[in-house]
Scaffold this motif. Structure first.
Motif: not given
Length: 730
Positions: A627-652
């Motif tokens: 649930q934790l990762f789902s909510n954060i990653i979901s927001n990252s993809i959702k609020y970047s989805s309208k960008e022409t070059s949408a980018k999301v980075s996930i690392h540890s």
């Protein structure tokens, strides 16, 4: 001896400006220039005092004390490091006579005090051990001290005189020469020892008058300066006190201060019918034994206090147990009334609590108690009020009539002063025997045209019947009452905290239930959307390849299992007030890949470039982590989805204390003014119009990280994206 020109209460005895005949005094300023000298110095130095004034101490020592010049120089050099009461003493000869020289400083003045040695006394501190043993091996410390002091100085009468709360005094121990009348048990009025004299007893621990008829000599100064003689052993006494001693039949007197916890507890007072010089070494030995007696007294008192404290503690434990178990305090205190009276050495008790009042023993009626309580509240603003003669002072005003008590203590439990305990004591009629009539005699002074105090002429026993007064409340009584107050207050506070804690738990449970209901509607959307889309694809295609069919059915199966797991956890949340779990090592690579795939499908963001770096395993609970990762990653993809070059980075990354996960996007970003409120429930960003959402996701994230002990940090800038840092304990 004429004393009519003096006012006892106004006399500044420390500035009397005179010394007794058995010694002489020099005083120098901080530059070591002699500014004062007693006029009798010529008797031993063979030079007039005028020749000594204004010369330096160095010159004086070289001229008159060359044999001890080195010793004096050394002592003068050490004065700066010594406390004001510290004295440096050496022995020397003046005109072939043995002397003591005491050197000390007072307020930047240096004092050189010379006094004759007793011609026949040979100091013997070898006997100190024997005297100490006498004090150690007796329970009657003050009687033993009187005997020791009497053996050392040989005075006719040695008394231990204890100050009472009203500042009068009483003889509590005595050693007296056969044939003299005993003063044991006699009381002395406060004005026998005025307050300025008491202050000096705290500064200088012994005071000697070798001969009340002996000559005194003025202290001559260079500039008519008043010299403070508070610490002088040869200071002349007040004419009023000398007259007092003469009226008492004493020609010599010496006193030793009894200091207990920094306060003047009493005096060892010694009187002799003829003149008598007490050697400095004798006085020092008596001061030392007096301090030893004080330490022995405190040790015995500590034993008594420890025993009393043990009894109180046992009683408190029994009372505390009842107070904790029962909700109503009033009946519990009522049941313990006999013990509350016994420990406070009282005869009665009243308990006022809210609208209820309880009385026990020698307490007045309930209406009278309420009247007394209201009266004291107006009279006294402090939480504790005590009196030994309350009825005598206020009985008529309160119409108490034939009250069964004389004194009382009222102690308030709460700040509103509506919950109080009152202890009562009955009258104790006593016959107090005074050393003479305790009335302060005033005589009219023609020169001053005013009445002035006159020393008492009679010390014959004078009896006084004391009525309307209860025995004094002891410190141990008040200590017990304060302990009970603290115990009740702690019990009330604990009950209050328990109620507050229960209320807080109810709030948390309600909030949790709200959050769980939001979770049902929010976090189940993703897997439901996956199922819905997969079914739609199956319905829209007449022919489905085995590969696509396998993929879609696998998606439906995974989403269904995820929903089942989430629903089970939500059910567990709803049943318990605190979610408990066994931490497990979770590998997040497959979980995060699945979340990314679902979110891309849900937000039609296949063009979003998701970069996944190293994903280190973490400890936690699998469903909550999902649930934790789902909510954060979901927001990252959702609020970047309208960008022409949408980018999301996930690392540890890993360090010795934590594992840090970073989820970063180049979406719409968050303004700095809104960063502090993004975890509030139903919080929607001001720039989020056009994106679906309910403002619940990050509120759920905050609850999860709090449950798992994870630290979350957010960095963001409008139009440039957002970066989430999750620090998991390593």
């Amino acid at each position: 001896m004429n004393v009519s020109h003096l006012r006892c209460e106004d006399e500044a005895i420390q500035f009397c400006g005179k010394v007794q005949e058995f010694g002489f005094l020099l005083v120098a300023d901080e530059e070591e220039q002699i500014i004062a000298v007693s006029e009798n110095c010529a008797s031993w130095l063979k030079v007039p005092y005028k020749d000594i004034l204004k010369i330096s101490l160095t010159q004086f020592v070289q001229l008159h004390l060359p044999r001890v010049a080195t010793d004096i120089k050394r002592l003068l050099a050490s004065l700066g490091t010594q406390p004001i009461k510290e004295r440096q003493v050496i022995e020397l000869l003046l005109a072939d006579k043995p002397f003591y020289l005491s050197i000390y400083n007072v307020e930047q003045h240096i004092y050189l005090e010379f006094e004759r040695k007793h011609p026949d006394y040979v100091p013997s501190f070898i006997s100190l051990h024997a005297y100490a043993q006498k004090l150690e091996n007796t329970d009657d410390i003050w009687e033993a001290l009187c005997q020791c002091v009497s053996d050392i100085i040989g005075f006719d009468r040695v008394m231990t005189y204890k100050f009472k709360e009203d500042n009068s005094g009483q003889v509590v121990a005595e050693t007296v020469k056969p044939g003299l009348e005993s003063y044991m048990g006699l009381h002395y009025p406060e004005f026998d020892i005025p307050k300025q004299a008491r202050a000096l007893y705290l500064k200088h621990l012994s005071r000697l008058t070798s001969d009340i008829h002996g000559p005194t000599f003025a202290l001559r100064t260079a500039q008519a300066e008043s010299i403070d003689l508070s610490f002088s052993a040869i200071r002349a006494l007040s004419p009023i006190h000398l007259q007092y001693l003469e009226n008492a039949g004493a020609q010599a007197s010496i006193s030793f201060s009894i200091i207990v916890h920094g306060k003047l507890w009493g005096l060892v007072t010694c009187q002799h019918e003829s003149a008598r010089l007490v050697d400095l070494s004798q006085r020092h030995l008596c001061v030392l034994l007096t301090q030893y007696a004080v330490n022995r007294y405190l040790s015995l008192q500590k034993e008594i206090d420890l025993d009393f404290g043990k009894q109180i503690k046992e009683f408190e434990l029994a009372l505390k147990e009842k107070l904790i178990l029962k909700s109503d305090i009033h009946p519990i205190l009522s049941a313990f009334a006999p013990q509350l009276c016994d420990f406070a050495q009282s005869d009665g008790l009243a308990i006022l609590h809210k609208d209820a009042t309880f009385v026990f023993g020698a307490a007045p009626s309930i209406p009278a108690v309420r009247s007394i309580h209201a009266f004291i509240n107006k009279l006294n603003k402090k939480p504790l009020f005590k009196s030994e003669d309350f009825v005598l002072k206020h009985g008529a005003e309160l119409q108490l009539g034939d009250a069964d008590f004389a004194g009382l203590v009222k102690i308030d439990i709460d700040s509103s002063r509506t919950f109080s305990l009152l202890w009562f004591k009955r009258e104790q009629v006593i016959e107090r025997v005074w050393a003479g009539n305790p009335e302060k005699i005033m005589t009219y002074d023609q020169q001053l045209q005013a009445f002035v105090p006159s020393p008492r002429n009679s010390f014959d026993a004078w009896k006084q019947l004391v009525q309307g007064v209860a025995p004094a409340w002891q410190q141990s009584d008040i200590y017990f009452m304060k302990r009970i107050r603290q115990l009740i207050r702690e019990s009330l506070l604990r009950k209050s905290e328990e109620i507050q804690s229960l209320n807080q738990e109810l709030i948390l449970l309600n909030n949790a239930l709200d959050t769980y209901s939001y979770t049902v509607s929010h976090d189940l959307k993703n897997p439901l959307s996956v199922i819905k889309l997969s079914v739609q694809m199956l319905q829209s295609k007449r022919e489905v390849s085995p590969e696509l069919l396998g993929k879609l059915t696998a998606n439906i199966k995974d989403a269904g299992e995820l929903m089942e797991s989430m629903l089970n956890k939500i059910y567990e949340f709803s049943k318990v007030k605190e979610f408990r779990y066994e931490p497990a090592l979770i590998h997040t690579d497959q979980m995060i890949a699945q979340i990314v795939a679902h979110c891309k499908t849900l937000y039609i963001a296949q063009h979003c470039e998701v970069t996944v770096g190293d994903l280190h395993p973490i400890f936690g609970e699998k469903t909550l982590i999902y649930q934790l990762f789902s909510n954060i990653i979901s927001n990252s993809i959702k609020y970047s989805s309208k960008e022409t070059s949408a980018k999301v980075s996930i690392h540890s990354s890993v360090d010795p204390r934590k594992i840090r996960y970073t989820i970063e996007d180049n979406g719409i970003g968050i303004s700095s003014t809104e960063l502090n409120s993004i975890f509030d429930i139903f919080k929607r960003l001001s720039n989020s119009s056009g994106f679906e959402g309910s403002g619940v996701g990050l509120a759920i994230v905050k609850r999860i990280v709090d449950r798992l002990g994870v630290t979350i940090d957010v960095e963001s800038e409008i139009g440039r994206g957002t970066r989430f840092h999750l620090d998991f304990p390593n």
